[in-house]
Design a protein around this motif. Structure first.
Motif, PDB file in Angstrom:
ATOM      1  N   THR A 181       1.184  -1.226   0.137  1.00 50.57           N
ATOM      2  CA  THR A 181      -0.073  -0.296   0.247  1.00 50.57           C
ATOM      3  C   THR A 181       0.880   1.254  -0.082  1.00 50.57           C
ATOM      4  N   PRO A 182       1.240   2.129  -1.119  1.00 51.67           N
ATOM      5  CA  PRO A 182       2.286   2.816  -1.226  1.00 51.67           C
ATOM      6  C   PRO A 182       1.808   4.014  -0.655  1.00 51.67           C
ATOM      7  N   SER A 183       0.598   4.564  -0.222  1.00 48.31           N
ATOM      8  CA  SER A 183      -0.051   5.755   0.563  1.00 48.31           C
ATOM      9  C   SER A 183       0.305   5.642   1.523  1.00 48.31           C
ATOM     10  N   LEU A 184       0.604   4.333   2.359  1.00 48.31           N
ATOM     11  CA  LEU A 184       1.293   4.471   3.729  1.00 48.31           C
ATOM     12  C   LEU A 184       2.149   4.688   4.396  1.00 48.31           C
ATOM     13  N   TRP A 185       3.344   5.250   2.877  1.00 51.67           N
ATOM     14  CA  TRP A 185       4.472   5.567   3.036  1.00 51.67           C
ATOM     15  C   TRP A 185       5.111   6.642   2.680  1.00 51.67           C
ATOM     16  N   GLN A 186       3.752   6.985   2.957  1.00 45.93           N
ATOM     17  CA  GLN A 186       4.478   8.831   2.294  1.00 45.93           C
ATOM     18  C   GLN A 186       5.074   9.640   2.696  1.00 45.93           C
ATOM     19  N   THR A 187       5.359   9.876   4.008  1.00 48.76           N
ATOM     20  CA  THR A 187       5.855  10.366   4.689  1.00 48.76           C
ATOM     21  C   THR A 187       7.036   9.558   5.231  1.00 48.76           C
ATOM     22  N   LEU A 188       8.305  11.109   5.150  1.00 45.86           N
ATOM     23  CA  LEU A 188       9.962   9.882   4.951  1.00 45.86           C
ATOM     24  C   LEU A 188      10.298  10.932   6.104  1.00 45.86           C
ATOM     25  N   VAL A 189      10.966  10.509   6.837  1.00 45.59           N
ATOM     26  CA  VAL A 189      11.336  11.393   8.029  1.00 45.59           C
ATOM     27  C   VAL A 189      12.856  10.243   7.757  1.00 45.59           C
ATOM     28  N   ASN A 193      20.761   7.681  11.398  1.00 45.77           N
ATOM     29  CA  ASN A 193      20.491   6.086  11.575  1.00 45.77           C
ATOM     30  C   ASN A 193      19.781   5.530   9.608  1.00 45.77           C
ATOM     31  N   ARG A 194      21.102   5.095   9.188  1.00 42.93           N
ATOM     32  CA  ARG A 194      20.871   4.697   8.105  1.00 42.93           C
ATOM     33  C   ARG A 194      20.022   5.023   6.787  1.00 42.93           C
ATOM     34  N   PRO A 195      20.243   7.064   6.502  1.00 42.76           N
ATOM     35  CA  PRO A 195      19.817   7.567   5.945  1.00 42.76           C
ATOM     36  C   PRO A 195      19.688   7.512   4.671  1.00 42.76           C
ATOM     37  N   THR A 196      20.596   6.786   3.630  1.00 44.45           N
ATOM     38  CA  THR A 196      20.235   6.853   2.926  1.00 44.45           C
ATOM     39  C   THR A 196      20.015   5.270   2.720  1.00 44.45           C
ATOM     40  N   ARG A 197      19.861   4.175   2.862  1.00 44.15           N
ATOM     41  CA  ARG A 197      18.586   3.090   3.311  1.00 44.15           C
ATOM     42  C   ARG A 197      17.597   2.808   3.542  1.00 44.15           C
ATOM     43  N   LYS A 198      17.407   3.812   4.547  1.00 37.54           N
ATOM     44  CA  LYS A 198      15.829   4.266   4.610  1.00 37.54           C
ATOM     45  C   LYS A 198      15.584   4.598   3.424  1.00 37.54           C
ATOM     46  N   VAL A 199      15.502   5.968   2.632  1.00 39.03           N
ATOM     47  CA  VAL A 199      15.189   6.920   1.975  1.00 39.03           C
ATOM     48  C   VAL A 199      15.334   5.997   0.785  1.00 39.03           C
ATOM     49  N   THR A 208       8.149   6.778  -5.231  1.00 38.13           N
ATOM     50  CA  THR A 208       8.158   7.288  -5.299  1.00 38.13           C
ATOM     51  C   THR A 208       7.107   8.555  -5.011  1.00 38.13           C
ATOM     52  N   ARG A 209       6.252   8.836  -4.277  1.00 37.97           N
ATOM     53  CA  ARG A 209       5.096   9.370  -4.369  1.00 37.97           C
ATOM     54  C   ARG A 209       5.529   9.476  -3.021  1.00 37.97           C
ATOM     55  N   ILE A 210       6.085  10.638  -2.797  1.00 44.71           N
ATOM     56  CA  ILE A 210       6.283  11.132  -0.965  1.00 44.71           C
ATOM     57  C   ILE A 210       5.917  12.127  -1.211  1.00 44.71           C
ATOM     58  N   SER A 211       4.634  12.566  -0.115  1.00 40.58           N
ATOM     59  CA  SER A 211       4.094  14.003   0.107  1.00 40.58           C
ATOM     60  C   SER A 211       4.907  14.714   1.267  1.00 40.58           C
ATOM     61  N   ASP A 212       4.990  13.807   2.224  1.00 40.20           N
ATOM     62  CA  ASP A 212       5.627  14.580   3.291  1.00 40.20           C
ATOM     63  C   ASP A 212       7.846  13.958   3.483  1.00 40.20           C
ATOM     64  N   LEU A 213       8.242  15.312   3.683  1.00 41.93           N
ATOM     65  CA  LEU A 213       9.761  14.672   3.493  1.00 41.93           C
ATOM     66  C   LEU A 213       9.886  15.881   4.247  1.00 41.93           C
ATOM     67  N   SER A 214      11.251  14.865   5.645  1.00 47.99           N
ATOM     68  CA  SER A 214      11.228  15.927   6.394  1.00 47.99           C
ATOM     69  C   SER A 214      12.925  15.767   6.615  1.00 47.99           C
ATOM     70  N   THR A 243      10.502  19.499   6.017  1.00 44.92           N
ATOM     71  CA  THR A 243      10.801  20.103   7.039  1.00 44.92           C
ATOM     72  C   THR A 243      12.737  19.499   6.661  1.00 44.92           C
ATOM     73  N   VAL A 244      13.935  20.968   6.905  1.00 45.98           N
ATOM     74  CA  VAL A 244      15.207  21.397   6.595  1.00 45.98           C
ATOM     75  C   VAL A 244      15.589  21.904   7.286  1.00 45.98           C
ATOM     76  N   SER A 245      16.994  21.841   7.480  1.00 42.93           N
ATOM     77  CA  SER A 245      17.396  22.768   7.862  1.00 42.93           C
ATOM     78  C   SER A 245      17.978  23.399   6.459  1.00 42.93           C
ATOM     79  N   GLY A 246      18.652  25.268   6.648  1.00 45.42           N
ATOM     80  CA  GLY A 246      19.382  25.658   5.612  1.00 45.42           C
ATOM     81  C   GLY A 246      20.228  25.098   4.576  1.00 45.42           C
TER      82      GLY A 246
END
Length: 553
Positions: A181-189, A193-199, A208-214, A243-246
């Motif tokens: 169910t792709p819609s359940l994974w649209q929030t990516l924080v 901890n292993r950021p590249t693997r998680k992305v 590839t349909r991320i709606s909330d990126l932090s 949500t991101v640093s400058g």
């Protein structure tokens, strides 16, 4: 030999417990042409003794078929059915047997009724075991259509996006449903901890349909290139929250330029950015912005160009920095929530009498601000419901702005470590008939007079009840708070202590205090604490923390 002789010998052997010999003789009697119910019933009895219940049941049926008006076959069938745990059939046979037994045969009736009771109890026990088994093993949710299952998961994840991990670890079926169910994974924080693997994993499962990126602030700068590379295939047109640093925001913007996707910035609905040098180069892409929520930390004057492009904000949070607030408010008059903290406010350059009416503003929170009047003297908020003022310095009276325009819709007032007076607070309270929550903390010479006013000890000029809906009170860190005033606040609002009319009603009844916090109030008498705990649902009175206690020893 006639069948009768074989039958009699079989009966004799049965009485001597020679069941195998009796069975042979009963078989012989039947083979000699006997078709009497008594022979079949007798052979059924032998099979029953030998444990051949199914064979016994067949003979009992033949006994019923040959003599349907006799009770013996039915009674035998009932016992056999009960032995085979077929108690519903056993009860039916018992009822048929009782219909055929003579009314004066009390002993047999008693025996059958006892058997019926046993069968009924066995049925109940079996039903309880069945229900317990179903409760432990049945998987009702697995029968739901896939669409409904996914919708339920969606509600859970919408409340807390981290719950998707728990849902996918419950069982194999749930995991399969969650992953598909792709819609359940649209929030990516993204965290350290292993950021590249998680992305990579989230991009695959969300298709590839991320709606909330932090991005957490602790993401290592060394991981940025690999993270951005994994994000390149993202369906950027669907991104709604960022949500991101400058510094990382600058790198992300460069990626969008390479992909010719900078229009994504104007489509964002939520933006949370911290410390972004050179922000002015991003401003053209905020043209006709769809932002309704903006949170900026370390605001700089170069960001002021936002206000000529961002006009739809409903929630604005600015933490630290320098800002000219009047253009921001003028450009976004649909604001509902405004939070400002640790900020240096720049006075507006226009005429000093300019004011902006924010008719939709419901929540105003100001923390650690100098010259708060730069905001309060220009804002008109007739529908304000929540007002927080903490650590406001260099001001004669932080509440003076509300004297001329009463906050009649106010439901929550929290004031701490501010310069104000009891009379000023009383004016606000008197003009807020819907007030439910009141906090006065870290202030001296104010709280006792305010409580006297609320309790009616010092009535207002109109002699009206105030704060009739007040339920939640926090008076922490008020070093001069007296026990008698806190006691009066609670007691005057108890149902049993309010005046009763002639018909037994309580007109104008005040709400009881449901929560009361008196932490770090040294003048509260310890012997009164049990009374408070008995009258208030949620009560707290901590004289000092463990750390403070150790320091004083």
């Amino acid at each position: 030999m006639s069948w009768k002789a074989s039958f009699q010998q079989g009966i004799s052997n049965f009485k001597r417990n020679k069941h195998s010999e009796a069975l042979v003789l009963f078989d012989e009697a039947i083979s000699l042409g006997c078709d009497s119910f008594i022979v079949y019933d007798s052979r059924a009895a032998v099979h029953e003794k030998l444990g051949n219940n199914k064979a016994a049941l067949l003979d009992a049926k033949k006994a019923v078929d040959t003599a349907p008006d006799r009770w013996q076959g039915y009674a035998r069938s009932a016992r056999l059915f009960h032995a085979l745990n077929k108690d519903e059939a056993a009860i039916k046979m018992i009822d048929l047997a009782l219909e055929r037994i003579k009314p004066d045969d009390a002993q047999r009736r008693q025996e059958l009724n006892a058997l019926k009771l046993q069968a009924t109890d066995a049925l109940k026990a079996a039903d309880e075991r069945r229900r317990a088994h179903i409760a432990k093993t049945a998987y009702h949710i697995g029968k739901l259509p896939v669409e409904i299952f996914a919708e339920i998961f969606g509600f859970v994840v919408a409340a807390d996006h981290a719950q998707i991990l728990k849902l996918s670890h419950v069982c194999k079926h749930w995991r399969s449903m969650a992953i598909k169910t792709p819609s359940l994974w649209q929030t990516l924080v993204v965290s350290k901890n292993r950021p590249t693997r998680k992305v990579r994993l989230w991009m695959e499962r969300a298709q590839t349909r991320i709606s909330d990126l932090s991005f957490h602030h602790n993401v290592s700068e060394m991981d940025w290139p690999s993270i951005l590379l994994e994000l390149s295939p993202l369906s950027w047109c669907g991104l709604r929250s960022l949500t991101v640093s400058g510094s990382l925001f600058s790198r992300l913007y460069n990626l969008l330029q390479q992909l010719s996707k900078t229009k994504v910035i104007s489509r964002l609905e939520h933006l949370d950015v911290t410390g972004c040098p050179g922000f002015e180069r991003f401003l053209p892409d905020f043209e006709d912005s769809h932002l309704d929520t903006l949170k900026v930390a370390n605001f700089t004057p170069s960001m002021g160009g936002l206000w000529s492009r961002v006009h739809r904000l409903k929630t604005m949070t600015i933490e630290a920095g320098w800002v000219e607030i009047f253009p921001a408010l003028t450009a976004n008059q649909s604001l509902e929530n405004l939070v400002i903290s640790n900020l240096v406010l720049i006075s507006m350059q226009s005429g000093g009498d300019d004011r902006v009416e924010l008719s939709n503003l419901q929540c105003l929170k100001l923390f650690n601000i100098a010259s708060v009047s730069v905001i309060t003297r220009v804002v008109v908020a007739p529908n304000l419901q929540v007002l927080h003022l903490f650590n406001i310095s260099h001001s004669s009276d932080v509440l003076e702005f509300a004297h001329a325009d009463p906050l009649r819709a106010l439901r929550e007032l929290r004031v701490g470590s501010c310069t104000t007076t009891a009379s000023s607070l009383n004016i606000i309270i008197a003009g807020a008939p819907l007030l439910e929550t009141l906090q006065i903390s870290g202030m001296h010479g104010v709280v006792n007079d305010v409580l006297d006013f609320i309790c009616g000890t010092r009535p207002n000029d109109q002699h009206q009840d105030v704060c009739t809906f007040l339920k939640h009170v926090d008076l922490s860190s008020c070093g001069d708070l007296l026990t008698r005033n806190a006691y009066s606040l609670v007691k005057t609002r108890l149902r049993t202590d309010q005046p009763v009319t002639a018909d037994g009603g309580q007109l104008g009844c005040k709400a009881e205090i449901e929560s009361l916090r008196l932490d770090d109030c040294p003048l509260i008498e310890a012997e009164m604490l049990p009374w408070f705990r008995g009258k208030v649902k949620v009560f707290s009175c901590v004289y000092m923390t463990k750390k403070e206690g150790k320091q004083r020893r």
